[in-house]
Structures are given as C-alpha cells and as structure tokens.
Design an enzyme around this catalytic site. Structure first.
Site, PDB file in Angstrom:
ATOM      1  N   THR A  55       0.834  -1.209   0.000  1.00 39.21           N
ATOM      2  CA  THR A  55       0.000   0.000   0.000  1.00 39.21           C
ATOM      3  C   THR A  55       0.866   1.254   0.000  1.00 39.21           C
ATOM      4  O   THR A  55       0.576   2.234  -0.692  1.00 39.21           O
ATOM      5  CB  THR A  55      -0.953   0.005   1.210  1.00 39.21           C
ATOM      6  OG1 THR A  55      -1.767  -1.172   1.150  1.00 39.21           O
ATOM      7  CG2 THR A  55      -1.842   1.236   1.229  1.00 39.21           C
ATOM      8  N   CYS A  56       1.943   1.224   0.750  1.00 39.81           N
ATOM      9  CA  CYS A  56       2.836   2.379   0.853  1.00 39.81           C
ATOM     10  C   CYS A  56       3.476   2.714  -0.497  1.00 39.81           C
ATOM     11  O   CYS A  56       3.649   3.887  -0.839  1.00 39.81           O
ATOM     12  CB  CYS A  56       3.925   2.113   1.887  1.00 39.81           C
ATOM     13  SG  CYS A  56       3.301   1.613   3.508  1.00 39.81           S
TER      14      CYS A  56
END
Length: 179
Positions: A55-56
């Site tokens: 996600t990052c």
C-alpha cells in the site's frame, strides 16, 4: 495525538548526496532534527509501515508525490514521509519510485514514532516494530490537524488506509480554516 501538541524533539540520521564524496556511493551522513524539518514551516507529515511495502509503494507515497503541488497551493510548504526504516532503505525506495518532491525521513530506531505514540508491533507480518499509518498538518512544530487510521494496535490483522490519504487531507485543508 492531541491537537496543538508540539511534536517531540528527535535527531534523524540521514544520508545526503554529496558530490565531494568519491566512489559509487556519493552520500554522507547528516543529522537533521525535528527543528530542521518543522520549525517555521507549515507541512504535512505522513507515516506508514514501511518502505517497499504494497500500500505504501503503490498508493500512499505515489499519491502524495502526484498531489504535492496541490498541497503547495493549499498553503503547505513541504510534505514529509516518515517510516521506521533506515536511511539506506528510504533513499533506495525514493529512487525506485522516482520521488522528487516528497521528502523522505528515516526513523531508523523508531524514536520519533514511539514519542508520537504511533509505534506498533507488526511481528505478525515479520516486520518487527513499525509506525501505525497516520498523517498530520504540522505548523511550526505544533500539530494543527491529525489523521489517524482506525484500529491502532499491535499485530493488527488489517491495514487501514483512508483517513491519512492525501486526498482526505487535501479535502480537509480546502474546507476547514487554519486552526
């Protein structure tokens, strides 16, 4: 993190490019403090579990990078991404993603994250101690607005990402007056 609270004083061990350093790794160590990053500026700080994580890397950091100019238009001088990773990992991650506008801050020991009350165990994922996902608008070292994902806990089974998104922060900046 209560609003109007001063962020903690911490020294970050960073690596900065230095053309006077010979060889294939032209970087030198530089200690930068929270005062260097936050004094006299209105900034967005966002923190995430880790460099090179899904996600990052696919959404959060790339979206902050894409929306950087919109943050500037909303009165933000800088955008900082902080993670409990060392300077080498943060620099390699920024290079891999082509980050040019967002400033990456390595919190290698997790000291800043711990003092912010956001250090959590992620042993269930093999990460060890990491940051909970959050963001803040910080004005001259004081928290003006706070965006914390739900469920702050050790070994959380989910990875919430909504409240601390750049889109949500921008909407808040556009609709809410400066505190």
């Amino acid at each position: 993190m209560p609003m109007k609270k001063r962020i903690p004083f911490v020294a970050f061990h960073t690596r900065v490019r230095d053309e006077t350093v010979n060889g294939p790794n032209p970087y030198r160590w530089e200690v930068r403090t929270t005062e260097d990053y936050f004094s006299g500026k209105r900034v967005v700080l966002f923190s995430l579990p880790g460099a090179f994580t899904p996600t990052c890397s696919t959404r959060q950091l790339p979206d902050f990078e894409k929306l950087y100019d919109e943050f500037r238009d909303a009165g933000i001088e800088s955008v900082y991404c902080l993670s409990v990773n060392d300077a080498f990992a943060m620099n390699a991650w920024g290079k891999a993603l082509g980050v040019e506008k967002v400033n990456l801050i390595p919190d290698g020991s997790g000291e800043f994250t711990r003092k912010m009350g956001m250090l959590v165990a992620k042993d269930n994922l093999g990460f060890g101690m990491r940051s909970w996902r959050y963001a803040a608008v910080v004005n001259d070292g004081v928290v003006e607005k706070w965006f914390e994902e739900e469920g702050l806990s050790d070994n959380c089974e989910s990875d919430p990402y909504e409240v601390s998104s750049p889109q949500n922060i921008l909407e808040t900046l556009r609709t809410a007056p400066v505190s």
